[in-house]
Scaffold this motif. Structure first.
Motif, mmCIF file in Angstrom:
data_model
loop_
_atom_site.group_PDB
_atom_site.id
_atom_site.type_symbol
_atom_site.label_atom_id
_atom_site.label_comp_id
_atom_site.label_asym_id
_atom_site.label_seq_id
_atom_site.Cartn_x
_atom_site.Cartn_y
_atom_site.Cartn_z
ATOM 1 N N TYR A 189 0.809 -1.218 0.000
ATOM 2 C CA TYR A 189 0.000 0.000 0.000
ATOM 3 C C TYR A 189 0.849 1.278 0.000
ATOM 4 O O TYR A 189 0.444 2.306 -0.533
ATOM 5 C CB TYR A 189 -0.942 -0.022 1.219
ATOM 6 N N ARG A 202 1.197 3.172 -3.228
ATOM 7 C CA ARG A 202 -0.007 3.393 -4.023
ATOM 8 C C ARG A 202 -0.023 4.779 -4.697
ATOM 9 O O ARG A 202 -0.471 4.939 -5.833
ATOM 10 C CB ARG A 202 -1.271 3.211 -3.162
ATOM 11 N N ALA A 203 0.455 5.785 -3.997
ATOM 12 C CA ALA A 203 0.378 7.149 -4.547
ATOM 13 C C ALA A 203 1.256 7.308 -5.782
ATOM 14 O O ALA A 203 0.936 8.083 -6.684
ATOM 15 C CB ALA A 203 0.770 8.164 -3.482
ATOM 16 N N ASN A 236 -12.390 5.923 -10.657
ATOM 17 C CA ASN A 236 -10.949 6.212 -10.640
ATOM 18 C C ASN A 236 -10.538 7.079 -11.818
ATOM 19 O O ASN A 236 -9.690 7.963 -11.672
ATOM 20 C CB ASN A 236 -10.141 4.915 -10.695
ATOM 21 N N ASN A 263 -8.839 10.435 -10.992
ATOM 22 C CA ASN A 263 -7.463 10.612 -11.481
ATOM 23 C C ASN A 263 -7.398 11.791 -12.444
ATOM 24 O O ASN A 263 -6.407 12.518 -12.486
ATOM 25 C CB ASN A 263 -6.971 9.358 -12.214
ATOM 26 N N GLU A 318 -2.679 8.055 -16.220
ATOM 27 C CA GLU A 318 -3.216 7.650 -14.908
ATOM 28 C C GLU A 318 -4.444 6.772 -15.124
ATOM 29 O O GLU A 318 -5.574 7.175 -14.872
ATOM 30 C CB GLU A 318 -3.610 8.892 -14.091
ATOM 31 N N PRO A 356 0.042 13.997 -2.142
ATOM 32 C CA PRO A 356 -0.984 13.149 -2.755
ATOM 33 C C PRO A 356 -2.198 12.958 -1.849
ATOM 34 O O PRO A 356 -2.071 13.044 -0.623
ATOM 35 C CB PRO A 356 -0.246 11.816 -2.935
ATOM 36 N N TYR A 409 -5.243 7.049 -0.895
ATOM 37 C CA TYR A 409 -5.621 6.114 -1.966
ATOM 38 C C TYR A 409 -6.446 4.947 -1.446
ATOM 39 O O TYR A 409 -6.376 4.588 -0.270
ATOM 40 C CB TYR A 409 -4.377 5.601 -2.689
ATOM 41 N N ARG A 410 -7.208 4.349 -2.353
ATOM 42 C CA ARG A 410 -7.886 3.094 -2.060
ATOM 43 C C ARG A 410 -6.849 1.984 -1.919
ATOM 44 O O ARG A 410 -5.733 2.117 -2.393
ATOM 45 C CB ARG A 410 -8.873 2.768 -3.203
ATOM 46 N N ARG A 433 -6.761 1.224 -9.257
ATOM 47 C CA ARG A 433 -6.047 2.187 -8.427
ATOM 48 C C ARG A 433 -6.629 3.587 -8.573
ATOM 49 O O ARG A 433 -6.823 4.078 -9.685
ATOM 50 C CB ARG A 433 -4.569 2.213 -8.810
ATOM 51 N N GLY A 434 -6.872 4.240 -7.436
ATOM 52 C CA GLY A 434 -7.336 5.621 -7.459
ATOM 53 C C GLY A 434 -7.515 6.151 -6.046
ATOM 54 O O GLY A 434 -7.538 5.372 -5.082
ATOM 55 N N PRO A 435 -7.657 7.465 -5.901
ATOM 56 C CA PRO A 435 -7.830 8.059 -4.568
ATOM 57 C C PRO A 435 -9.145 7.613 -3.930
ATOM 58 O O PRO A 435 -10.147 7.437 -4.623
ATOM 59 C CB PRO A 435 -7.860 9.564 -4.850
#
Lengths: 464, 406
Positions: B16, B19-20, B250, B254, B287, B384, B387-388, B394-396
């Protein structure tokens, strides 16, 4: 001046003439500007109007979905060219660096690109070709005329020739619920391009869609009535058929007649060039300032034993145009070779047919994926144990893989099993009918003894 | 080419903490285009090899072709078409596509412009008076959920119910028995069951009742391939429901994050809304919402980049890494909406090319255009953002944005 200076000066204010204002010509012009060529650019085309796309002419235009004047090619950039449209080129003077037009005008150039393409092969009897209801399909005017004839609800359409264009037109007729007869000299449709096995699939497909398909027959005569309307066609087996529309789909004639006295290696088979799209002269020597692209070019392909191959494919015209344009404004060391693997597609009878490679360059063919009876499959072509082409019916997304097999000379038949592989699939002979165009006779003669004297002349000039 | 070099790179990507910004690790991974892992699986990270594999008929999407079966797919008797090979994949996808896109339903996505804009406008109206907005919770999540519910014929008010299941499923996509607790797997398996049961219940009511939504159309339509079984419809609806919002959220988020990090591009988009078309393509490269295809199976031995991947091997495809490969894209770490020849892997490629891609494109185009047009001087609160969990989708998890004079 150094070579680099000369090239810079040419890119800045040289003169480039492009003969042929269709897909290859337009894309080359755009590429020249993208490459930074700021000199004068002249586009010569025998048709009036701006460049347009031809594949829809035998498809969406004939259904009436897209109007004939609705296929203008998208412009990717301003090419800032002088357009000389509506007058064909009639000659090329390589010593004087001039293109002559049919109306007597002369257009000087430093470098010239020839992209004059192909015209439809007309019906062989002029008076019969002139009958009302007899069509060819190459230009937008042709397509518009045929579309109107189809919209009028003809009692029957006769399509002469079951190559891709003829088959597509027959498919449109069935889509519009018009009775259609297809006459083909070969044993099956598409057989000249794709061989006997696929030809059989194509024949089944046509018949399943209600086409009256007649193979192994020749149309001998088109008969009109007193008003000059087509009424009947006669076959070489003595039979006749009543039809009020006939579409002559017997392939194309490369537009090289205007180059007869130019000293280029130009003939019915096209204009020979190297992979850099530089034209060969009649002696087979590379020229420096004459380039060729599109349907009219006959270019060696290293994958296929460096044989000279002419392709009437959309993607080939685009790629060749870009290579030619690049090389026209580049130094020798920066030249690109045109090395792409041919790609072709057709839509007919609800099937998306796509091929990669050169299927005629093969001795065997095998179904590798899918099901022929469902008309969803891929067939690979092999030549002496390596993959040289592939054809897909409603399965086009796999073709990139086969392109790679061709590029890497992968073994044929392909070794490893895939999901959806037919269980009992074995390679069969590819079985092409003999080349129909070969018996054209000699086009050139060689004269002279010493190496400095040996020359090729065209047969016509030699006999004068 | 086959090495177990840097076995930790993948581990670090999945962790994790990266992730950013996983992109430097992707670059590290690309030094070995086809990398064999300690457990015998393979990771592919370069564009050319990914594109090759995505078109390779020897690459299977059917879990049954793995030598070591995946626990996360246990009990899945009727897989969705994303997890099937031809001819079954082709048949089911074709039957679903009949109701979603060309040639049978060519105008569907284009015809949704009005509805999409209305949903977007309504959500942005809700920002009024707020100085701080969460782009995820207030916008990028509710928007595609509303759209996919409407399309499928799933009641929007059931969202809190299926949201829990979808979360459980998404979290178990990258289940790794070595590092993850068993509970994560079990939660995922139970969630799959619950969601199937829920969709099955909805489907029962649609039989014999005509309707415009996908469930009704699949339940009643008889196309040339016949009708899907109920299990097949549920599996398809399940797939589309999850993919229809868990990925688009996402992409939109993104997108907004990327625009806020590139204010000059944001301003260009505000001045020239047509820029949004190439901009979203670049976003899909730069992204993307789906970073990894966690597994595919070698149906027979596959040779790629001179490496032979043996039959039965598990193959992980690092799509987001391929889209940043400098051998394919010039200056790949630059966000450049003017980029030409942008054949990104954002929607994958080959026969499994994203089914909902055309809709996701349009949703994101409209979302970003409207956000940029209507937000007043938006600013990132944290960069950043948080994130999930998932390294795959993947995304915030939140994207706090301030607007106005605030």
């Amino acid at each position: 001046m150094t070579r680099a200076d000369t090239l810079r000066a040419f890119k800045r204010d040289g003169r480039i003439v492009i003969v042929g204002a269709s897909l290859a010509g337009l894309r080359a012009a755009e590429a020249l500007r993208a490459e930074g060529f700021t000199g004068s650019l002249t586009m010569i085309g025998d048709e009036l109007g701006e460049p347009y796309d031809r594949p829809p002419l035998s498809k969406q235009v004939l259904t009436g979905w897209v109007p004939a004047d609705g296929t203008a090619l998208p412009r990717r950039r301003d090419i800032n060219a002088e357009w000389l449209l509506g007058v064909p080129a009639s000659g090329l003077d390589m010593a004087g660096n001039v293109v002559r037009l049919a109306d007597g005008r002369e257009v000087p150039f430093d470098r010239v690109l020839i992209a004059t393409g192909v015209r439809a092969r007309p019906w062989f009897v002029e008076s019969e070709a002139a009958l009302d209801g007899v069509f060819v399909v190459r230009t937008r005017e042709h397509a518009e005329g045929l579309q109107r004839a189809l919209a009028a609800g003809p009692s029957r359409v006769l399509v002469i020739g079951a190559g891709f264009t003829g088959s597509e037109i027959a498919s449109i007729c069935r889509e519009r619920d018009i009775p259609v007869t297809v006459a083909e000299l070969a044993p099956a449709p598409l057989v000249g391009a794709l061989g006997a096995m696929i030809g059989e699939v194509a024949a089944d497909m046509q018949r399943a869609h209600g086409v009256d398909l007649r193979c192994g027959v020749k149309v001998t005569r088109l008969e009109g009535d007193a008003q000059g309307h087509l009424r009947r066609a006669h076959f070489d087996d003595g039979s006749t058929i009543d039809a009020d529309v006939a579409v002559v789909a017997l392939g194309g004639i490369r537009n090289t007649d205007w180059l007869r006295d130019s000293g280029l290696a130009a003939g019915v088979w096209g204009i020979a060039c190297d992979t850099g799209c530089r034209a060969l002269d009649i002696n087979g020597l590379i020229t420096d300032d004459v380039f060729v692209a599109g349907d009219v070019a006959r270019c060696p392909n290293p994958i296929y034993e460096y044989r000279l191959i002419s392709l009437e494919h959309w993607a080939n015209a685009v790629e060749q145009a870009e290579v030619a344009a690049h090389n026209m404004v580049s130094a020798q060391a920066d030249r690109w070779p045109h090395l792409s693997i041919p790609l072709f597609w057709s839509i007919q009878f609800g099937a998306n047919i796509k091929s990669v490679g050169v299927p005629t360059f093969a001795d065997e063919v095998v179904v590798t994926q899918g099901s022929v009876s469902d008309r969803r499959f891929v067939a690979a072509y092999g030549y002496q144990g390596r993959v040289t082409a592939a054809v897909s019916f409603n399965n086009a997304k796999w073709l990139d893989h086969y392109r790679q097999l061709i590029e890497t000379a992968a073994p044929f038949p392909p070794l490893c099993p895939t999901p959806d592989q037919p269980v009992d699939s074995k390679p069969v002979p590819v079985d092409f009918p003999g080349p129909a165009l070969i018996a054209q006779g000699a086009t050139v003669v060689v004269t002279g003894n010493a190496p400095s004297e040996r020359r090729v002349t065209s047969l016509q000039q030699h006999h004068r | 080419m086959t090495t177990t070099q840097m076995p930790d790179t993948l581990r670090r990507i999945l962790d994790y903490s990266s992730r950013a910004d996983p992109y430097p690790l992707y670059a590290e991974l690309r030094r070995t285009p086809v990398a064999r892992q300690e457990d015998g699986s393979y990771v592919v990270s370069t564009y050319r090899e990914l594109a090759e594999l995505l078109h390779d008929p020897h690459l299977s999407s059917d879990v049954r072709n793995l030598a070591h079966p995946m626990r996360s797919h246990e009990g899945e008797t009727t897989p969705p078409f994303i997890n099937l090979d031809p001819p079954e994949h082709d048949r089911l996808r074709r039957m679903a596509m009949r109701h979603f896109g060309p040639p049978h339903t060519p105008g569907l996505v284009a015809g949704m412009d009005g509805d999409l804009t209305a949903v977007v406008s309504g959500l942005i109206d809700g920002f009024a008076g707020k100085e701080q907005i969460d782009i995820v919770d207030d916008f990028a999540y509710p928007f595609p959920v509303t759209v996919i519910c409407h399309l499928l014929g799933v009641p929007r008010e059931d969202e809190p119910k299926f949201h829990v299941w979808v979360d459980g499923i998404v979290n178990s996509i990258d289940y790794n028995p070595k590092i993850d607790p068993k509970e994560k797997l079990e939660k995922g398996l139970q969630a799959r069951k619950d969601l199937r049961q829920y969709l099955g219940g909805l489907l029962e009511q649609r039989h014999g009742r005509a309707g415009d939504d996908l469930l009704s159309r699949l339940a009643n339509d008889d196309g040339p391939d016949g009708r899907m079984t109920d299990e097949e419809i549920v599996a398809t609806a399940n797939l589309l429901l999850i993919a229809g919002h868990e990925t688009t959220v996402n992409l939109i988020t993104n997108g907004m994050l990327t625009l806020l990090r590139h204010p000059e591009v944001l301003q260009r988009l505000r001045d020239d809304p047509d820029l949004v078309v190439p901009l979203v393509e670049e976003l899909l490269r730069y992204e993307p919402p789906v970073h990894i295809i966690p597994w595919r199976a070698a149906y027979s031995d596959i040779t790629v980049a001179d490496t032979v991947i043996p039959r039965g091997s598990q193959i992980m495809l690092m799509l987001a890494s391929g889209s940043r490969d400098p051998d394919r894209f010039h200056d790949p770490d630059r966000f450049d909406p003017d980029r030409r020849d942008n054949q990104h892997l954002g929607f994958g490629s080959g026969i499994h090319l994203c089914f909902g891609g055309p809709l996701a494109r349009r949703e994101t185009q409209i979302a970003l255009t409207e956000l940029v047009r209507r937000l007043d001087r938006p600013r990132l609160v944290a960069d950043p953002p948080p994130y999930r969990r998932s390294p795959v989708l993947r995304g915030p998890i939140h994207l706090q944005v301030e607007q106005g004079t605030g």
